[in-house]
Design a protein around this motif. Structure first.
Motif, PDB file in Angstrom:
ATOM      1  N   PHE A 190       0.510  -1.118  -0.136  1.00  0.00           N
ATOM      2  CA  PHE A 190      -0.242  -0.272  -0.413  1.00  0.00           C
ATOM      3  C   PHE A 190       0.693   1.429  -0.360  1.00  0.00           C
ATOM      4  N   HIS A 191       1.629   1.497   0.631  1.00  0.00           N
ATOM      5  CA  HIS A 191       2.730   2.464   0.765  1.00  0.00           C
ATOM      6  C   HIS A 191       3.533   2.964  -0.009  1.00  0.00           C
ATOM      7  N   THR A 192       4.045   1.752  -0.858  1.00  0.00           N
ATOM      8  CA  THR A 192       5.108   1.608  -1.315  1.00  0.00           C
ATOM      9  C   THR A 192       4.250   2.178  -2.733  1.00  0.00           C
ATOM     10  N   LEU A 193       3.328   2.049  -3.609  1.00  0.00           N
ATOM     11  CA  LEU A 193       2.519   2.118  -4.395  1.00  0.00           C
ATOM     12  C   LEU A 193       2.033   3.754  -4.315  1.00  0.00           C
ATOM     13  N   LEU A 194       1.475   3.932  -2.904  1.00  0.00           N
ATOM     14  CA  LEU A 194       0.873   5.334  -2.789  1.00  0.00           C
ATOM     15  C   LEU A 194       1.976   6.247  -3.218  1.00  0.00           C
ATOM     16  N   ALA A 195       3.055   5.871  -2.797  1.00  0.00           N
ATOM     17  CA  ALA A 195       3.857   6.727  -2.205  1.00  0.00           C
ATOM     18  C   ALA A 195       5.114   6.414  -3.950  1.00  0.00           C
ATOM     19  N   LEU A 196       5.351   6.017  -4.692  1.00  0.00           N
ATOM     20  CA  LEU A 196       5.515   5.614  -6.228  1.00  0.00           C
ATOM     21  C   LEU A 196       4.750   6.465  -6.848  1.00  0.00           C
ATOM     22  N   ARG A 197       3.380   6.354  -7.114  1.00  0.00           N
ATOM     23  CA  ARG A 197       2.341   6.944  -7.330  1.00  0.00           C
ATOM     24  C   ARG A 197       2.752   8.057  -7.487  1.00  0.00           C
ATOM     25  N   ARG A 198       2.376   9.381  -6.099  1.00  0.00           N
ATOM     26  CA  ARG A 198       2.583  10.787  -6.054  1.00  0.00           C
ATOM     27  C   ARG A 198       4.126  10.971  -6.301  1.00  0.00           C
ATOM     28  N   LEU A 199       5.138  10.140  -6.241  1.00  0.00           N
ATOM     29  CA  LEU A 199       6.167  10.433  -7.230  1.00  0.00           C
ATOM     30  C   LEU A 199       6.318  10.994  -8.720  1.00  0.00           C
ATOM     31  N   VAL A 200       5.814   9.581  -9.182  1.00  0.00           N
ATOM     32  CA  VAL A 200       5.361   9.731 -10.603  1.00  0.00           C
ATOM     33  C   VAL A 200       5.172  10.784 -11.124  1.00  0.00           C
ATOM     34  N   GLU A 201       3.353  10.743 -10.687  1.00  0.00           N
ATOM     35  CA  GLU A 201       2.177  11.832 -10.962  1.00  0.00           C
ATOM     36  C   GLU A 201       2.418  13.321 -10.476  1.00  0.00           C
ATOM     37  N   ALA A 202       4.057  13.381  -9.788  1.00  0.00           N
ATOM     38  CA  ALA A 202       4.175  15.166  -9.530  1.00  0.00           C
ATOM     39  C   ALA A 202       4.779  15.558 -10.487  1.00  0.00           C
ATOM     40  N   ARG A 203       4.425  16.954 -11.199  1.00  0.00           N
ATOM     41  CA  ARG A 203       5.159  17.745 -11.935  1.00  0.00           C
ATOM     42  C   ARG A 203       5.573  18.941 -11.773  1.00  0.00           C
TER      43      ARG A 203
END
Length: 203
Positions: A190-203
């Motif tokens: 849960f936390h790994t995917l959530l953190a990765l998603r936030r990072l790749v979606e940040a612009r």
């Protein structure tokens, strides 16, 4: 640097045979929050459950792969990661060392994972993860994760989105309290995917 899977890591826990024995009908949804679904499955012969995390990320595959392959920065999104580094790379295969944080008084864990990356004709990417605990001598005051098997599956689904699946099963080695083991199998994906998603979606 190779297409290493750094995150694989944390997880720091899993087994290939166990994963293959966990049929689709055995997976049960245990958490669905913030766009991340976590499923668990029993693994015959193991005290620890296999986990599967699934989410959609609004990003391009190239950016997702670039973020995953940044070994230096990977602990920013890999849950419970304290250190991660690339040990070796040979074509499509990489070897990754990860040191994990555990709450006191549980001894810290480390793992060595072999990551094999393959790209399919449809543009999807799969990183197969396998623990190789004897790749390096054990470190003082750390418990080596004894078994780890899993994968990352990333598949473009159109409209600038990528479906990401992170699945694994671990034998963490040593003595691990049941409450900690049970929380890890949910918290890791849960936390790994959530953190990765936030990072790749940040612009």
């Amino acid at each position: 640097m190779g297409r290493i899977l750094r995150c694989m890591l944390l997880a720091s826990l899993c087994t290939l045979t166990g994963l293959s024995l966990a049929s689709e009908s055995q997976w049960r949804l245990v958490k669905d929050e913030a766009g991340v679904q976590v499923y668990l499955a029993e693994v015959p012969g193991s005290r620890y459950q296999a986990y599967r995390g699934v989410t959609l990320m609004r990003t391009e595959m190239a950016r997702l792969l670039t973020v995953q392959e940044d070994v230096v920065a990977s602990c920013a999104w890999v849950y419970a990661c304290e250190e991660q580094r690339l040990l070796a790379s040979d074509g499509e295969v990489d070897w990754l060392y990860t040191r994990l944080h555990t709450p006191w008084p549980v001894a810290g864990r480390d793992s060595i994972i072999q990551v094999r990356t393959r790209t399919a004709a449809d543009g999807s990417v799969k990183r197969q993860l396998r623990g190789v605990p004897d790749y390096l001598p054990q470190q003082p005051r750390l418990v080596r994760v004894s078994k780890f098997e899993g994968f990352w599956q990333m598949r473009p689904v159109g409209e600038g989105q990528v479906e990401v699946i992170y699945q694994a099963h671990t034998e963490p080695g040593g003595s691990l309290p049941a409450w900690l083991a049970n929380s890890f199998v949910v918290d890791v994906p849960f936390h790994t995917l959530l953190a990765l998603r936030r990072l790749v979606e940040a612009r």
